[in-house]
Design a protein around this motif. Structure first.
Motif, PDB file in Angstrom:
ATOM      1  N   TRP A  19      -4.766  14.774  26.810  1.00  0.00           N
ATOM      2  CA  TRP A  19      -4.376  14.413  28.178  1.00  0.00           C
ATOM      3  C   TRP A  19      -4.392  15.623  29.098  1.00  0.00           C
ATOM      4  O   TRP A  19      -4.833  15.535  30.252  1.00  0.00           O
ATOM      5  N   THR A  22      -8.006  16.590  29.809  1.00  0.00           N
ATOM      6  CA  THR A  22      -8.561  15.607  30.748  1.00  0.00           C
ATOM      7  C   THR A  22      -8.093  15.904  32.162  1.00  0.00           C
ATOM      8  O   THR A  22      -8.889  15.901  33.109  1.00  0.00           O
ATOM      9  N   TRP A  23      -6.799  16.187  32.316  1.00  0.00           N
ATOM     10  CA  TRP A  23      -6.248  16.475  33.650  1.00  0.00           C
ATOM     11  C   TRP A  23      -6.903  17.731  34.217  1.00  0.00           C
ATOM     12  O   TRP A  23      -7.315  17.740  35.373  1.00  0.00           O
ATOM     13  N   SER A  25      -9.800  19.020  33.482  1.00  0.00           N
ATOM     14  CA  SER A  25     -11.214  18.801  33.793  1.00  0.00           C
ATOM     15  C   SER A  25     -11.384  18.031  35.099  1.00  0.00           C
ATOM     16  O   SER A  25     -12.372  18.211  35.797  1.00  0.00           O
ATOM     17  N   GLN A  26     -10.417  17.201  35.439  1.00  0.00           N
ATOM     18  CA  GLN A  26     -10.487  16.432  36.684  1.00  0.00           C
ATOM     19  C   GLN A  26      -9.942  17.198  37.884  1.00  0.00           C
ATOM     20  O   GLN A  26     -10.348  16.946  39.018  1.00  0.00           O
ATOM     21  N   ASN A  27      -8.984  18.111  37.636  1.00  0.00           N
ATOM     22  CA  ASN A  27      -8.277  18.761  38.743  1.00  0.00           C
ATOM     23  C   ASN A  27      -8.432  20.275  38.782  1.00  0.00           C
ATOM     24  O   ASN A  27      -7.867  20.926  39.654  1.00  0.00           O
TER      25      ASN A  27
END
Length: 103
Positions: A19, A22-23, A25-27
């Motif tokens: 998680w 993922t966070w 990589s997105q932000n």
């Protein structure tokens, strides 16, 4: 039981990291952004404080019991707790405290 604690420590490392990665990589890699996201609403702030208090409690217990039993390897659970999470630190400590010691 030691293998159960070890398996839970591994799961407590890998599952939350999925998680977090993922966070990030997105932000982007922003610790301040992540902390801001943790406090996005009252429910997430409550969870952050719950885990913070649990981490501090675990650390006090680790220090107390590791000094009392001279099981110095147990101190590894403290950085695991704060750098990975309580989900790793607690089962890791239970694994380490069950380890046979030589005196």
């Amino acid at each position: 039981m030691r293998l159960v604690w070890l398996a839970l420590a591994v799961w407590g490392t890998v599952h939350p990291m999925v998680w977090f990665v993922t966070w990030f990589s997105q932000n982007g890699v922003s610790i301040s952004g992540m902390i801001e996201a943790w406090h996005a609403n009252a429910a997430s702030s409550g969870l952050v404080w719950d885990l913070t208090i649990a981490a501090i409690t675990l650390s006090v217990w680790v220090v107390w019991e590791s000094i009392r039993t001279r099981n110095w390897i147990g101190f590894l659970a403290i950085p695991a707790c704060f750098m990975i999470g309580v989900s790793c630190g607690l089962p890791l400590y239970l694994f380490l405290r069950g380890q046979p010691r030589t005196s």
